[in-house]
Write a protein that holds these residues in place. Structure first.
Motif, short mmCIF file in Angstrom:
data_model
loop_
_atom_site.label_atom_id
_atom_site.label_comp_id
_atom_site.label_asym_id
_atom_site.label_seq_id
_atom_site.Cartn_x
_atom_site.Cartn_y
_atom_site.Cartn_z
N ASP A 242 0.81 -1.21 0.00
CA ASP A 242 0.00 0.00 0.00
C ASP A 242 0.85 1.26 0.00
OD1 ASP A 242 -2.26 -1.58 0.17
OD2 ASP A 242 -2.20 -1.62 2.36
N ALA A 243 2.17 1.12 0.10
CA ALA A 243 3.04 2.28 0.23
C ALA A 243 3.79 2.56 -1.05
CB ALA A 243 4.04 2.05 1.37
N GLN A 244 4.38 3.75 -1.10
CA GLN A 244 5.19 4.13 -2.23
C GLN A 244 6.66 4.17 -1.79
OE1 GLN A 244 4.01 4.73 -5.37
NE2 GLN A 244 2.02 4.07 -4.57
N ALA A 245 7.53 3.47 -2.57
CA ALA A 245 8.99 3.63 -2.45
C ALA A 245 9.50 3.46 -1.03
CB ALA A 245 9.39 4.99 -3.01
N LEU A 246 9.22 2.33 -0.42
CA LEU A 246 9.83 2.00 0.86
C LEU A 246 11.24 1.48 0.63
CD1 LEU A 246 7.09 0.16 2.98
CD2 LEU A 246 8.08 2.40 3.43
N THR A 247 12.20 2.01 1.39
CA THR A 247 13.61 1.65 1.20
C THR A 247 14.26 1.42 2.56
OG1 THR A 247 13.74 3.02 -0.79
CG2 THR A 247 15.82 2.39 0.24
N LEU A 248 15.11 0.40 2.62
CA LEU A 248 15.94 0.16 3.80
C LEU A 248 17.36 0.62 3.50
CD1 LEU A 248 16.35 -1.04 6.67
CD2 LEU A 248 17.00 -3.18 5.54
N ARG A 249 17.87 1.54 4.32
CA ARG A 249 19.24 2.00 4.18
C ARG A 249 20.05 1.48 5.37
NH1 ARG A 249 19.47 8.12 4.16
NH2 ARG A 249 19.72 7.96 6.43
N VAL A 250 21.23 0.96 5.10
CA VAL A 250 22.10 0.42 6.15
C VAL A 250 23.43 1.14 6.10
CG1 VAL A 250 23.21 -1.62 7.11
CG2 VAL A 250 20.99 -1.83 5.98
N ASP A 251 23.86 1.68 7.23
CA ASP A 251 25.16 2.32 7.36
C ASP A 251 25.96 1.61 8.43
OD1 ASP A 251 24.95 4.88 5.63
OD2 ASP A 251 23.09 4.88 6.81
N VAL A 252 27.21 1.35 8.13
CA VAL A 252 28.08 0.61 9.05
C VAL A 252 29.25 1.49 9.46
CG1 VAL A 252 29.53 -1.43 9.35
CG2 VAL A 252 27.45 -1.58 7.97
N THR A 253 29.53 1.54 10.76
CA THR A 253 30.70 2.23 11.28
C THR A 253 31.63 1.23 11.93
OG1 THR A 253 29.54 2.72 13.34
CG2 THR A 253 29.50 4.41 11.63
N ASP A 254 32.93 1.47 11.82
CA ASP A 254 33.89 0.56 12.43
C ASP A 254 33.98 0.83 13.93
OD1 ASP A 254 35.58 2.73 12.90
OD2 ASP A 254 36.98 2.22 11.29
N PRO A 255 34.76 0.07 14.69
CA PRO A 255 34.81 0.25 16.14
C PRO A 255 35.29 1.64 16.58
CG PRO A 255 35.64 -1.90 15.55
CD PRO A 255 35.44 -1.17 14.26
N ASP A 256 35.90 2.40 15.68
CA ASP A 256 36.32 3.77 16.00
C ASP A 256 35.27 4.80 15.59
OD1 ASP A 256 38.83 2.87 16.95
OD2 ASP A 256 39.56 2.74 14.90
N GLY A 257 34.14 4.33 15.06
CA GLY A 257 33.08 5.24 14.66
C GLY A 257 33.19 5.78 13.26
N VAL A 258 34.12 5.24 12.47
CA VAL A 258 34.32 5.70 11.09
C VAL A 258 33.38 4.95 10.16
CG1 VAL A 258 35.98 5.92 9.20
CG2 VAL A 258 36.72 6.28 11.58
N ASN A 259 32.70 5.67 9.27
CA ASN A 259 31.81 5.02 8.30
C ASN A 259 32.63 4.17 7.34
OD1 ASN A 259 29.41 6.25 9.23
ND2 ASN A 259 29.93 8.13 8.14
N VAL A 260 32.24 2.91 7.21
CA VAL A 260 33.00 2.00 6.34
C VAL A 260 32.14 1.32 5.28
CG1 VAL A 260 34.80 1.53 8.04
CG2 VAL A 260 32.73 0.12 8.03
N ALA A 261 30.82 1.42 5.39
CA ALA A 261 29.98 0.76 4.38
C ALA A 261 28.59 1.37 4.38
CB ALA A 261 29.91 -0.75 4.63
N HIS A 262 27.96 1.26 3.21
CA HIS A 262 26.60 1.78 3.04
C HIS A 262 25.88 0.90 2.02
CE1 HIS A 262 23.31 4.63 2.30
NE2 HIS A 262 23.50 4.37 1.03
N SER A 263 24.62 0.61 2.27
CA SER A 263 23.85 -0.20 1.33
C SER A 263 22.39 0.19 1.42
CB SER A 263 24.02 -1.69 1.63
OG SER A 263 23.32 -2.48 0.70
N GLU A 264 21.68 0.06 0.28
CA GLU A 264 20.25 0.31 0.27
C GLU A 264 19.53 -0.80 -0.46
OE1 GLU A 264 19.02 4.13 -1.05
OE2 GLU A 264 20.37 5.22 0.30
#
Length: 909
Positions: A242-264
């Motif tokens: 029933d919805a329009q354009a539902l998307t799951l975004r995933v962001d990953v940070t390493d143990p130091d808090g640095v962004n290391v990956a992204h996926s949708e």
């Protein structure tokens, strides 16, 4: 989604006779029915017993026989109530959520029945959208029926019908005190139009390539929202189509808090994503305790609808591979009992954990932290969460993730003695399926979770463990395969093909037993001659510390006594009577005083347990591990098989276990404790380590109690990091010079001659009362302790040993609160350390040197205790003390001066 915790609201509780809360007044005379108690303050989470004690309506259940006087509590009905401000509504549904109701309950809002509940381990969720949107405050009432009449330890498993924790009904290490109440968090959950559901985050790794993968899947759940005219929606559920354009975004940070990956990934019309595989280059791998560090990656899930943020979820996970292998020389039909993490076989050095308290709802974050740190310090790398207890709160599994403890999680069912057949009652199967699915969906996201088990000691017939063919266990296996397919499901512990340990060859795969010292020489003959593949439960019993005994035994009972001769001792540990055993080994004089008796009993517990652990480890990986029964106890026992007593005092067996679980270790195999003058003393010597190491030496010295060297030899040995190596053999004639008591000191030396590990073994030249000479060989009166500096605050934050606790600024009605977890404050488990030098200036050995904290305001652990100092020897050690922050009946077990520093006293046997 936003959550507001309601734990800190003003809760009250009141007791009634059964059914009375459903009828306000008497039919006959119209008089109000008042109840068996007045309204009294309640702790949430908690249980009614602690509230009754604070109100003065029950006596301390742990003192003497007092728990008998409290059995009326389980037979009353109990009503909780609280009124709180309604939060700002979202565009979707507002839900009232109970994470743990114990056990049968009806829930009301503003007097209106929302629904009924049965169970302990699955969330109870009620739609309160209308009330939250139309009024400023909301009154919640929870009415609990009396506790169900479930089986205790002795009964018929086939007739169990609840998912209530069964140890509450009486077990060998507990009394009968059946909990009732709200035992886990209460919260309001406010959703936008779409919310995340059924989140799964697991990982894998390629250790050789140094890469990892994070696997993410989730579902979207939707609610009707405001229409074009601005009318308020009713929160009814809708589907993703029933919805329009539902998307799951995933962001990953390493143990130091640095962004290391992204996926949708788009959400499908069925409301689900496929599994996202997120590669991580140069992955920092999570390792079990003792094998490396436990770096945790942040995984943030964001649900978008047409580009707008609907919901977020934040989790921590470790990247590691996990697989299972058969043991070396395993029968082809055996299950895989060897756990392989990051391509390395992990020899299990485990403990079984019972609930930390009868009042499991009152256990504090600090208590969980203390026991996890005790396990970590002892070299434990696996904890079995036992099926007769509870499925623990989330904070426990968070701690296991942080500290590298592999988790063996059982579903809630256990043996009963008369029969042990898993229940097939339809209502029970429906309940345990609810528990299983709830547990699977929550615990699978913890990197520490390693294996599932159907329950404790389930048997299709005596001494024959149940298998996957059992309909109950087949159902659970299918649920695991559906919801957590990357992890192993074992049918039960032990998993057979026989239940109990036996010297008969070829049939002991995963076994239990024994739980008693098997005597001299029987103990050594048995455990030297078994071939089990895995030893998932066994123990030896020992008396609690005198400091603890004084807290619950009447003064008249503070004496060595057989449980045949004291109802009070029997009430506090009937199965674990060591009196006759200890008289046989130490002679009648061991009964001269409670202190000597306690120390002697703990010595045999430590000796018996260490031998089993070392015998198993000498067969690494033919045997893949040991899991001691038990780490802790939920009730103050005069004697039990626990390593740590109810009040948090570590027994001698805890420290000897710590040595047996050392990454480097040396051990001796022997067949008895006594060798007469003129006989040949014989022992086989072994060494092992986690990593391949060459150029090691096992130094063996036989020493008298006066320190005289009776025999010495050195044996070169190298270890491959996988197996225990035979280093050599001792054969030496026992003479009069050995005296009546002597010791074998084993030391594992590195190539430079530094001591990596040391063990002392005690032997006698007497025919009977073999350890009696220890009572007169010197009481350590010349033992001196010198403090090397003042108490210093331990920076537990730097060590990663912080705890999450609800702060005062994150109450349920705090408008600034967005998410319960996000508003937790990190609070230190207040800890201080101090270093000491201990010296024996006497002319006899100071046996089993140990310490006691005397203010009673602190839990204590040291980097070593219960070691022996020969005349002229010194040793330095560091002691750490944690401020007691316990709940329930233990809340009052603190020192008189809240700001006092620890005070330690040292003594020997």
């Amino acid at each position: 989604m936003k959550e507001w915790l309601l734990n800190g609201e003003t809760w009250e509780v009141k007791g009634y006779w059964p059914w009375v809360p459903l009828k306000v007044s008497s039919m006959e005379i119209g008089q109000e029915l008042l109840g068996v108690t007045d309204w009294m303050p309640a702790t949430v989470p908690g249980g009614v017993h602690a509230d009754l004690l604070r109100a003065g309506l029950i006596e301390d259940p742990w003192s003497g026989l007092n728990s008998w006087k409290c059995e009326w509590v389980e037979n009353r009905w109990w009503v909780y109530r609280a009124t709180f401000a309604c939060p700002e509504p979202g565009s979707g549904r507002t839900e009232l959520v109970f994470k743990g109701l114990d056990y049968e309950a009806q829930v009301f809002v503003d007097g209106k029945l929302l629904g009924e509940h049965e169970g302990m381990y699955h969330e109870v969720v009620f739609d309160v959208t209308e009330a939250a949107r139309t009024q400023e405050r909301m009154e919640v009432t929870v009415m609990f029926k009396h506790a169900p009449d479930e089986m205790s330890q002795i009964g018929l498993t086939s007739r169990t019908y609840t998912q209530k924790s069964r140890f509450n009904y009486k077990w060998d290490f507990s009394t009968r005190l059946v909990n009732i109440g709200i035992w886990d968090d209460v919260l309001l959950r406010v959703h936008e139009a779409w919310t995340l559901d059924d989140v799964s985050v697991t990982t894998d790794a390629d250790p050789e390539a140094g890469t990892g993968e994070i696997f993410v899947s989730a579902a979207a759940r939707g609610f009707a929202i405001a229409d074009d005219a601005g009318a308020i929606g009713n929160g009814a559920e809708v589907i993703a189509g029933d919805a329009q354009a539902l998307t799951l975004r995933v962001d990953v940070t390493d143990p130091d808090g640095v962004n290391v990956a992204h996926s949708e990934s788009p959400i499908g019309t069925d409301g689900r994503t496929g599994e996202l595989r997120i590669p991580i280059e140069q992955a920092r791998l999570w390792q079990p305790n003792g094998y490396g560090e436990q770096p945790l990656y942040g995984v943030r899930l964001t649900l978008l609808a047409g580009g707008d943020v609907m919901d977020t979820r934040e989790l921590k996970t470790g990247i590691r591979s996990l697989s299972y292998a058969q043991n070396e020389e395993s029968p082809a039909e055996a299950l895989p009992y060897t756990f392989v993490v990051n391509g390395k076989r992990i020899y299990v050095r485990g403990v079984n954990m019972t609930p930390l308290d009868h009042l499991y709802g009152n256990v504090t974050p600090e208590q969980y932290e203390y026991y996890v740190l005790l396990m970590k310090r002892a070299g434990v790398n696996m904890v079995r969460v036992w099926g007769g207890g509870i499925i623990e709160k989330e904070s426990f599994y968070d701690l296991c993730d942080r500290h590298g403890l592999l988790v063996w999680q059982e579903f809630v069912q256990s043996s009963s003695g008369i029969d042990n057949i898993p229940s097939k009652r339809p209502a029970f199967l429906e309940l345990i399926a609810l528990t299983a699915v709830s547990a699977l969906k929550a615990k699978r996201n913890h990197v520490s979770l390693t294996v599932w088990s159907g329950g404790n000691e389930l048997m299709s017939e005596p001494n024959v463990p149940s298998t996957y063919e059992d309909a109950n266990l087949a159902m659970l296996k299918k649920l695991v395969e559906t919801h957590d397919p990357r992890r192993l499901f074992l049918p039960t512990s032990a998993s057979g093909p026989v239940q109990y340990i036996t010297p008969e060859k070829g049939i002991s795969h995963d076994v239990h037993g024994h739980w008693k010292y098997q005597g001299n020489p029987g103990h050594y003959e048995l455990y030297s001659d078994v071939d089990n593949l895995f030893h998932s439960e066994f123990g030896v019993d020992g008396v609690s510390a005198v400091k603890s005994l004084k807290k619950f035994l009447p003064a008249s009972e503070l004496r060595p006594v057989s449980m045949n001769d004291s109802l009070v001792w029997r009430h506090h540990g009937e199965w674990w009577d060591t009196y006759d055993r200890d008289i046989e080994l130490f002679g009648e004089d061991v009964g001269a005083g409670i202190g000597l008796f306690s120390r002697a009993s703990q010595w045999i517990q430590a000796e018996g347990l260490r031998f089993v652990l070392e015998a198993n480890r000498r067969r690494q990986f033919k045997n893949s591990g040991s899991v001691i029964w038990q780490l802790n106890e939920p009730y103050p026992n005069a004697s039990s098989t626990s390593l740590v007593d109810y009040y948090g005092e570590s027994k001698m067996a805890y420290y000897w276990t710590r040595r047996a679980y050392s990454p480097y270790f040396a051990s001796a195999a022997y067949k008895r404790l006594n060798f007469r003058s003129g006989e040949t003393f014989e022992a086989r010597l072994f060494a092992g380590a986690h990593a391949e190491t060459e150029g090691l030496t096992v130094r063996s010295r036989l020493l008298g109690m006066d320190g005289e060297l009776l025999h010495e030899q050195s044996d070169a040995v190298s270890v491959d990091g996988e197996h225990t190596a035979h280093a050599g053999d001792l054969h030496t004639l026992v003479t009069e010079a050995f005296g009546s008591l002597f010791l074998l000191r084993l030391e594992l030396l590195d190539p430079a001659g530094a001591v990596l590990h040391a063990n002392d073994y005690f032997f006698s030249t007497l025919e009977r009362d073999v350890y009696a000479p220890a009572l007169t060989s010197g009481d350590g009166g010349r033992l001196t302790a010198t403090a090397l500096g003042d108490w210093a605050a331990e920076d537990t934050t730097a060590a990663g040993e912080t705890i999450a606790a609800q702060g005062d600024d994150a109450k349920a009605n705090d408008a600034k609160a967005n998410d319960a977890r996000a508003n937790d404050v990190l609070r230190r488990l207040e800890a201080v350390t101090r270093r000491f030098r201990l010296t024996n200036d006497g002319d006899h050995a100071a046996l089993h040197v140990h310490a006691e904290e005397s203010t009673n305001g602190w839990w204590m652990a040291a980097d070593d205790l219960y070691f022996t100092l020969l005349p002229g020897e010194s040793r330095e050690l560091t002691v750490t003390c944690w401020r007691k922050r316990a709940g329930g009946f233990l809340a009052g077990d603190v020192g008189a001066a809240a700001d006092a520093l620890p005070e330690l006293g040292f003594r020997s046997f």
